[in-house]
Scaffold this active site. Structure first.
Site, mmCIF file in Angstrom:
data_model
loop_
_atom_site.group_PDB
_atom_site.id
_atom_site.type_symbol
_atom_site.label_atom_id
_atom_site.label_comp_id
_atom_site.label_asym_id
_atom_site.label_seq_id
_atom_site.Cartn_x
_atom_site.Cartn_y
_atom_site.Cartn_z
ATOM 1 N N CYS A 2 108.771 49.137 17.597
ATOM 2 C CA CYS A 2 109.386 49.948 16.559
ATOM 3 C C CYS A 2 110.095 51.131 17.218
ATOM 4 O O CYS A 2 109.617 51.707 18.176
ATOM 5 C CB CYS A 2 108.402 50.500 15.534
ATOM 6 N N ARG A 27 113.330 47.728 20.716
ATOM 7 C CA ARG A 27 111.919 48.001 20.450
ATOM 8 C C ARG A 27 111.372 47.163 19.290
ATOM 9 O O ARG A 27 110.159 47.175 19.032
ATOM 10 C CB ARG A 27 111.719 49.486 20.128
ATOM 11 N N TRP A 75 109.128 46.278 14.385
ATOM 12 C CA TRP A 75 108.479 45.093 14.967
ATOM 13 C C TRP A 75 107.167 44.972 14.202
ATOM 14 O O TRP A 75 106.246 45.764 14.407
ATOM 15 C CB TRP A 75 108.234 45.305 16.460
ATOM 16 N N GLY A 102 103.734 52.769 15.800
ATOM 17 C CA GLY A 102 102.344 52.787 16.239
ATOM 18 C C GLY A 102 101.484 51.978 15.293
ATOM 19 O O GLY A 102 101.993 51.194 14.488
ATOM 20 N N LYS A 483 110.633 34.625 32.743
ATOM 21 C CA LYS A 483 112.007 34.951 32.325
ATOM 22 C C LYS A 483 112.583 33.825 31.483
ATOM 23 O O LYS A 483 113.155 34.046 30.437
ATOM 24 C CB LYS A 483 112.831 35.177 33.592
ATOM 25 N N GLU A 486 110.846 33.463 27.999
ATOM 26 C CA GLU A 486 111.143 34.610 27.133
ATOM 27 C C GLU A 486 112.464 34.437 26.390
ATOM 28 O O GLU A 486 112.550 34.716 25.209
ATOM 29 C CB GLU A 486 111.289 35.889 27.981
ATOM 30 N N HIS A 502 96.335 19.169 41.013
ATOM 31 C CA HIS A 502 95.093 19.435 40.274
ATOM 32 C C HIS A 502 95.346 19.532 38.777
ATOM 33 O O HIS A 502 94.693 20.312 38.096
ATOM 34 C CB HIS A 502 94.435 20.702 40.802
ATOM 35 N N LYS A 600 110.558 45.136 23.776
ATOM 36 C CA LYS A 600 110.609 45.573 25.170
ATOM 37 C C LYS A 600 109.421 46.446 25.532
ATOM 38 O O LYS A 600 108.871 46.356 26.619
ATOM 39 C CB LYS A 600 111.899 46.341 25.419
HETATM 40 C C1 G6P Z 1 107.270 43.508 27.518
HETATM 41 C C2 G6P Z 1 108.668 43.285 28.086
HETATM 42 C C3 G6P Z 1 108.582 42.857 29.547
HETATM 43 C C4 G6P Z 1 107.786 43.877 30.346
HETATM 44 C C5 G6P Z 1 106.402 44.130 29.736
HETATM 45 C C6 G6P Z 1 105.709 45.320 30.379
HETATM 46 O O1 G6P Z 1 106.601 42.303 27.428
HETATM 47 O O2 G6P Z 1 109.353 42.317 27.333
HETATM 48 O O3 G6P Z 1 109.886 42.725 30.073
HETATM 49 O O4 G6P Z 1 107.629 43.416 31.651
HETATM 50 O O5 G6P Z 1 106.538 44.434 28.340
HETATM 51 O O6 G6P Z 1 106.432 46.488 30.055
HETATM 52 P P1 G6P Z 1 106.468 47.773 30.946
HETATM 53 O O7 G6P Z 1 107.360 48.719 30.205
HETATM 54 O O8 G6P Z 1 105.055 48.270 31.036
HETATM 55 O O9 G6P Z 1 107.008 47.395 32.269
#
Ligand code: G6P
Length: 605
Positions: A2, A27, A75, A102, A483, A486, A502, A600
């Site tokens: 958010c 966000r 979000w 939050g 990547k 995602e 395995h 993000k």
């Molecule tokens: C989210 C993002 C990722 C990032 C992760 C950790 O999942 O999509 O790209 O690696 O958060 O975020 P940070 O800000 O702690 O690196």
């Protein structure tokens, strides 16, 4: 998760807030809303499920204006994405409007109590309780009301609050979620992050937990939770307004991938030139530690996995662990004042990483963070902080911040190794030379963009794509796989080459692709054995390698990397993998910068 923004000033707040929301969409983007305080003496509220574009369309049909307003991009946590669950939320009497980032953990109890007092709730969100509670407590003094509300809330919040009785005052308060205050010539801002205000100002205050900001058209005052006025330093952000724009690229992700040579150069210079990072590294008393724990989430965790290989090899340090912050925080870790806990985070606001940091500090460990966002919680609360010079990263899937993290981790490992007497001055110089050559080698990979794009366009139909590597290449495989899934929504997993037999090999069939990463010269033959095994079971193979002597036979496609010291190879392989994922997703026509369900900055658990 958010994004919130607020403005009070001499210009029309609505376009300013909508533009700010555009910068905060990373966000969360399942709905958006805005409340403006206009001439009517009431709040004009427009809320819309869907992307920000849907809100903008709605605003064309129902234009609103005002010199003060708050906006939100959501979000969803509590309550499905819908118009009614979108923010801002108003109290029953329409007197108080709130945007919230939050989670309010005790919202059920608060809601039940208010409902017993005949307060009617219209949404399923936890956030609405803030607006209702504020109206319930409101006695004509907005700041006092905000303090009362904050004292009742459990959980995390960054709040923007307006009241119809105070048409010129915007109040902000936060706990465990970020909030900055921007000061411009035409008005004042609150925002979840700096990019939202960069086109207006680079002068910001960073709000600490339970500090209150009272914004008026031409002033900002700060108070503590006891209503005492406090002074805060005004900081200047070095990011340029351009850095938060696409600058002609179709997506932020591609722009950010292409920026990596510069980001690597700037980050490396900050640590080996005369930058702040160098001073921090010099201050570390490495000899006092008998254990290093690296902890982070998502891609930042993957950079920690790379770092474990580098630290082990260069420092011959006996105890190095990498932990997911979400696991570490609850495992009652065996750490003490002789442990160095390394926290890696682009945003510096990831809830689990913050919790891991606080847990480590409470046990006496020394905390060192690697963070991109200045003023973020992790950067402020950790004992030492190294800043990545990645600039603002807008695409949800990280690229350039990951690369900058790797560069700092290599340099940190070298520093440790030198201080522990494990590296001669000569080897140190050789390694530093290798690191300073990385930006140039990154450029060479970017030059292969057309070939990678062409190859990726043939991969959109795969049901599953597996990534394999051995040793440090396995760490890169983890990031390559993350990547891809995602942003392309193709099922993907990463495996250590030796583990293939395995279990994973049972998943290999005709419509699977195996991406094999090979930069460990001494293990090239081993990974090629794996490649043969999957080819004979029908898989197609893409080899990403700097160590292959010649191009393998026509059954194998290849992205060739410049020769590089094995331990720093992840910095090159990952760029090829980012481009590959990007173009697979682009060929599927997906919304690459805002993949479904992701955000993000994961500021809630
Ligand atoms: C989210 C993002 C990722 C990032 C992760 C950790 O999942 O999509 O790209 O690696 O958060 O975020 P940070 O800000 O702690 O690196």
């Amino acid at each position: 998760m958010c994004g919130i923004i607020g403005y009070v000033g001499s210009k029309d707040a609505v376009p300013i807030i909508v533009n700010g929301l555009r910068k905060l969409e990373y966000r969360g983007y399942d709905s958006a809303g805005i409340a403006a305080f206009g001439k009517s003496g009431f709040f004009d509220v427009v809320k819309q499920k869907g992307r920000l574009a849907a809100l903008e369309a709605r605003l064309t049909d129902y234009p609103v204006e005002g010199f003060m307003g708050i906006g939100h991009t959501r979000w969803a946590t509590h309550g499905e994405p819908s118009d009614v669950n979108s923010h801002p939320h108003l109290g029953n009497q329409g007197k108080i409007a709130v945007v919230h980032n939050g989670i309010i953990e005790n919202y059920k109890q608060l809601k039940e109590r208010l409902e017993r007092k005949n307060v009617y709730f219209s949404s399923q969100t936890d956030s609405e309780v803030i607006a209702q509670l504020a109206e319930y407590y409101y006695n004509g003094d907005l700041m006092e009301t905000v303090i009362k509300v904050a004292n009742r809330l459990e959980g995390s919040y960054a709040l923007g609050i307006m009241c119809v009785d105070a048409p010129d005052i915007l109040i902000a308060i936060k706990k465990d979620n970020p909030l900055i205050i921007g000061i411009s010539e035409h008005g004042q801002f609150i925002a979840s992050d700096v990019p939202a205000v960069l086109e207006h100002t680079n002068k910001v205050y960073y709000l600490n937990d339970k500090e209150i900001a009272v914004l008026k058209k031409d002033s900002v005052q700060f108070f503590n939770i006891d209503k005492e006025m406090i002074k805060k330093p005004l900081e200047t952000v070095t990011w340029s307004p351009d850095s938060a724009e696409k600058c002609g690229y179709p997506h932020f992700m591609l722009k950010e991938i292409m920026e990596q040579p510069k980001v690597l150069r700037d980050t490396i210079n900050s640590a080996i030139g005369n930058g702040k990072n160098k001073n921090v590294m010099n201050k570390l008393d490495c000899s006092k530690f008998n254990k290093i724990v690296i902890t982070a989430c998502g891609s930042a965790y993957n950079s920690g996995v790379v770092a474990k290989y580098v630290f082990e090899r260069l420092c011959r340090f006996p105890s190095i662990e990498v932990e997911l912050a979400s696991e570490f925080r609850y495992k009652d870790a065996v750490i003490d004042e002789r442990t160095l806990v390394v926290l890696i985070s682009q945003s510096g606001e990831t809830a689990d990483t913050i919790a891991a940091m606080r847990e480590s500090k409470s046990k006496g460990a020394v905390t060192l963070s690697i963070v991109n966002v200045v003023g973020s919680t992790v950067s402020k609360e950790s004992d030492f902080c190294l800043f990545t010079a990645a600039g603002p990263e807008i695409a949800v899937a990280t690229t350039k911040a990951f690369s900058a993290q790797l560069a700092l981790l290599y340099l940190l490992a070298i520093q440790f190794a030198v201080k522990l007497g494990k590296l001669t001055q000569e080897s140190e110089q050789e390694l530093l030379k290798e690191i300073t050559a990385l930006p140039g080698k990154a450029d060479k990979i970017l030059e292969q963009i057309d070939d990678i794009q062409k190859y990726a366009s043939t991969c959109v139909g795969y049901k599953s794509i597996f990534f394999i590597g051995r040793n440090i290449d396995y760490a890169t495989a983890l990031e390559g796989s993350l990547k891809l899934k995602e942003i392309s929504y193709i099922h993907s997993e990463a495996y250590a080459g030796g583990e293939l037999k395995h279990g994973t090999i049972s998943l290999i069939e005709e419509d699977t692709l195996v991406v094999a990463i090979s930069n460990c010269e001494r293990l090239y033959g081993k990974i090629m054995n794996n490649v043969e095994q999957v080819i004979s079971r029908g898989a197609k193979v893409l080899l990403i390698s700097g160590s292959a002597e010649k191009t393998p036979d026509e059954r194998i496609s290849m992205i060739r990397l410049p020769a590089v010291f094995e331990l720093f190879a992840p910095s090159l392989s990952v760029i090829a993998l980012q481009l590959f994922s990007y173009y697979v997703a682009a060929n599927k026509g997906l919304d690459i910068d805002k993949p479904r369900n992701l955000a993000k900055s994961v500021t809630v658990e």
